[in-house]
Design a protein around this motif. Structure first.
Motif, PDB file in Angstrom:
ATOM      1  N   GLY A  49       0.813  -1.217   0.000  1.00 14.33           N
ATOM      2  CA  GLY A  49       0.000   0.000   0.000  1.00 14.33           C
ATOM      3  C   GLY A  49       0.841   1.260   0.000  1.00 14.33           C
ATOM      4  O   GLY A  49       0.475   2.260  -0.620  1.00 14.33           O
ATOM      5  N   ASP A 144      -5.906   8.391   0.683  1.00 13.30           N
ATOM      6  CA  ASP A 144      -5.364   7.208   1.335  1.00 13.30           C
ATOM      7  C   ASP A 144      -6.574   6.408   1.813  1.00 13.30           C
ATOM      8  O   ASP A 144      -7.187   6.729   2.838  1.00 13.30           O
ATOM      9  N   ALA A 146      -6.480   3.181   2.490  1.00  9.27           N
ATOM     10  CA  ALA A 146      -5.929   1.911   3.008  1.00  9.27           C
ATOM     11  C   ALA A 146      -6.912   1.208   3.937  1.00  9.27           C
ATOM     12  O   ALA A 146      -6.937  -0.013   4.012  1.00  9.27           O
ATOM     13  N   HIS A 147      -7.734   1.984   4.642  1.00  9.02           N
ATOM     14  CA  HIS A 147      -8.689   1.403   5.605  1.00  9.02           C
ATOM     15  C   HIS A 147     -10.062   1.145   4.994  1.00  9.02           C
ATOM     16  O   HIS A 147     -10.952   0.689   5.702  1.00  9.02           O
ATOM     17  N   TYR A 302      -3.735   3.699  18.259  1.00 10.02           N
ATOM     18  CA  TYR A 302      -3.652   3.882  16.813  1.00 10.02           C
ATOM     19  C   TYR A 302      -4.576   5.042  16.448  1.00 10.02           C
ATOM     20  O   TYR A 302      -5.785   4.883  16.583  1.00 10.02           O
TER      21      TYR A 302
HETATM   22  C1  LIG Z   1      -1.612   0.152   6.134  1.00 11.12           C
HETATM   23  C2  LIG Z   1      -1.632   1.588   5.749  1.00 11.12           C
HETATM   24  C3  LIG Z   1      -0.845   2.106   4.705  1.00 11.12           C
HETATM   25  C4  LIG Z   1       0.270   1.368   4.014  1.00 11.12           C
HETATM   26  O1  LIG Z   1       0.008   0.131   3.635  1.00 11.12           O
HETATM   27  P1  LIG Z   1       1.100  -1.041   3.499  1.00 11.12           P
HETATM   28  O2  LIG Z   1       0.385  -1.987   2.624  1.00 11.12           O
HETATM   29  O3  LIG Z   1       1.366  -1.552   4.876  1.00 11.12           O
HETATM   30  O4  LIG Z   1       2.321  -0.485   2.863  1.00 11.12           O
HETATM   31  C5  LIG Z   1      -1.035   3.418   4.322  1.00 11.12           C
HETATM   32  N1  LIG Z   1      -1.894   4.214   4.963  1.00 11.12           N
HETATM   33  C6  LIG Z   1      -2.635   3.772   6.012  1.00 11.12           C
HETATM   34  C7  LIG Z   1      -3.599   4.714   6.656  1.00 11.12           C
HETATM   35  C8  LIG Z   1      -2.511   2.455   6.456  1.00 11.12           C
HETATM   36  O5  LIG Z   1      -3.215   2.041   7.509  1.00 11.12           O
END
Ligand SMILES: *Cc1c(COP(=O)(O)O)cnc(C)c1O
Length: 359
Positions: A49, A144, A146-147, A302
């Motif tokens: 990510g 972002d 990612a979540h 977190y």
């Molecule tokens: C997990 C995460 C990332 C990065 O992801 P990876 O796959 O671990 O490199 C980026 N931004 C947020 C908010 C994350 O929780």
């Protein structure tokens, strides 16, 4: 993890083809599956990510300042800085902990080139306002996300907002490819840049016309994804049950903020963050954290610390400019959250928290 036999079956063919990486069949197959699952037009798979975010930003060809938030994982801020851009930190709102859209415009200068907001805990940013601001000032928006895997807003896949969104498929996330990630993007042309960026800038066997990195998702990662995608809806259903178990047991406790359930959003129940307001609750976040740890229950602070207080940025940012983020990061705790967490385990966790509240 998927059933082991299923993964073995998925990777077996690799022993015949000997194609282990370089955008092989599994990579392409997962790309198609994810495009459909996420409801997006374009996607590019990456090794993780973080590289997805770093390269998504790089593909926009930016210089100057980027407005973002410090209430996030290290990756968000690092991706901006590693692109030679300057993060300008905007505060978060105290309801869903995403970027406070009412404070963005005050931070825009002639150097501002983009906004990098974060869908924290799967809470969706105010994408409508952010779009308006970005259009008014000619800024790029890279989410972002990612979540936010699999989430929708007003029925639309969350990867459709902004110029690009990145997802993380890290082992700790709702959907995993061991490590992995993806960029979904609006403009087809980014696809060419992203492809070159993840593969050394190689255009053809004898042409390298771009200073690219190496961020390719390999076949073993993609095979894991092909297995896990079959189960992800069921996993999210189970997480939803855990989420409501927590809600039921914690809702009457004073001094606890529980996760917001946003309207028009289909949630993935990735996290269960609580905010402990010590005056009303009677104890601090750190005491709750320790009480859980004593029973071998590992909650996470977190996001604490904020990225604008990291040692690597010492002296560069004024944390006073993001007071809500400071307040929340000092009080937030994410509780254990995964599909196979049982009702009994949630009971036990909540009992420990309730005990702290009482005395
Ligand atoms: C997990 C995460 C990332 C990065 O992801 P990876 O796959 O671990 O490199 C980026 N931004 C947020 C908010 C994350 O929780």
């Amino acid at each position: 993890m998927p059933p082991l036999e299923e993964y073995i079956e998925e990777i077996e063919g690799l022993w015949d083809s000997h194609i282990l990486t370089n955008m092989g069949q599994k990579h392409r197959e997962l790309e198609e599956k994810l495009k459909r699952y996420l409801g997006v037009r374009h996607i590019s798979l990456m090794v993780n990510g973080h590289m997805a975010l770093e390269l998504a930003i790089q593909a926009m060809n930016l210089t100057g300042e980027v407005i973002t938030t410090p209430f996030t994982f290290a990756s968000t801020t690092h991706a901006i800085v590693r692109n030679g851009l300057k993060p300008v930190f905007c505060d978060i709102n105290s309801e869903d902990y995403t970027i406070d859209v009412s404070k963005i415009e005050n931070l825009i200068t002639e150097k501002t080139c983009a906004i990098v907001p974060v869908h924290v805990y799967g809470n969706i940013c105010d994408v409508d306002q952010i779009r308006e601001i970005a259009v008014r000032h000619g800024l790029k928006v890279i989410y972002d996300a990612a979540h936010a895997f699999g989430e929708t807003y007003k029925g639309k896949g969350i990867g459709n907002f902004g110029d690009a969104s990145i997802f993380s498929f890290h082992a700790t996330k709702v959907f995993n490819t061991i490590e992995g990630g993806a960029v979904s993007y609006s403009n087809e042309d980014y696809g060419i840049d992203l492809y070159r960026l993840k593969n050394f800038g190689i255009r053809g066997p004898e042409t390298v016309d771009f200073v690219g990195a190496n961020a390719k998702m390999n076949e073993f990662q993609a095979a894991m994804g092909l297995c896990n995608i079959r189960y992800v809806d069921g996993e999210i259903e189970k997480r939803k049950f855990v989420f409501h178990c927590y809600m039921e047991r914690l809702k009457d406790l004073p001094g606890l903020s529980l996760p917001l359930q946003q309207k028009k959003v289909k949630n993935n129940y990735a996290y269960f963050p609580i905010v402990v307001w010590e005056k009303e609750f009677g104890k601090t976040r750190d005491i709750v954290f320790e009480a859980l740890a004593k029973e071998n229950i590992y909650s996470r602070k977190y996001f604490y610390p904020l990225t604008n207080t990291y040692d690597c940025f010492e002296g560069q940012f004024d944390v006073k400019s993001t007071p809500t983020a400071v307040h929340i990061s000092q009080r937030v705790l994410t509780l254990p959250m995964y599909a196979d967490l049982t009702e009994n385990q949630v009971d036990k966790i909540c009992e420990i928290i309730r005990k702290e509240a009482r005395c």
